[in-house]
Design a protein around this motif. Sequence first.
Motif, short mmCIF file in Angstrom:
data_model
loop_
_atom_site.label_atom_id
_atom_site.label_comp_id
_atom_site.label_asym_id
_atom_site.label_seq_id
_atom_site.Cartn_x
_atom_site.Cartn_y
_atom_site.Cartn_z
N PRO A 76 0.83 -1.21 0.00
CA PRO A 76 0.00 0.00 0.00
C PRO A 76 0.86 1.26 0.00
N ALA A 77 0.43 2.26 -0.75
CA ALA A 77 1.19 3.50 -0.88
C ALA A 77 1.38 4.20 0.46
N ASP A 78 0.41 4.05 1.37
CA ASP A 78 0.54 4.75 2.65
C ASP A 78 1.58 4.10 3.56
N TRP A 79 2.17 3.00 3.14
CA TRP A 79 3.26 2.39 3.91
C TRP A 79 4.59 3.07 3.62
N ASP A 80 4.66 3.85 2.55
CA ASP A 80 5.91 4.51 2.19
C ASP A 80 6.05 5.80 2.96
N ASP A 81 7.15 5.94 3.67
CA ASP A 81 7.44 7.16 4.43
C ASP A 81 8.20 8.10 3.49
N PRO A 82 7.61 9.22 3.10
CA PRO A 82 8.26 10.12 2.15
C PRO A 82 9.59 10.68 2.66
N GLU A 83 9.80 10.67 3.98
CA GLU A 83 11.05 11.16 4.54
C GLU A 83 12.13 10.09 4.57
N ASP A 84 11.77 8.88 4.21
CA ASP A 84 12.71 7.76 4.24
C ASP A 84 12.94 7.29 2.81
N ASP A 85 14.15 7.49 2.30
CA ASP A 85 14.43 7.13 0.91
C ASP A 85 15.08 5.76 0.78
#
Length: 92
Positions: A76-85
């Motif tokens: 799911p897209a909401d599992w991706d933390d935008p601050e964590d690359d």
Amino acid sequence: MATLTVNIDDDVKAAADRLYKSMGMNLTTAVNVFFRKSLQVGGVPFPVTSGVRGVWVDPSTLLHPKRGEDGVAVLPADWDDPEDDVYDALYQ
């Protein structure tokens, strides 16, 4: 050097003593091995599970991810933390 005092059943102590003697160790060495391995792995160095058998898990609570054409799970897209690359390079 510190001293550790523990309470243990007599039969368990005797059996453990026999086991470790057969391996060339005394109980003090065995406990030190256990603690050192615990520190090495960052926890108990073997699986610790419930003694209860037959625990029921509601299947509706399990994640069944969609799979892409290549068969790889699409999380799911909401599992991706935008601050964590960390995972960004995987999707380029």
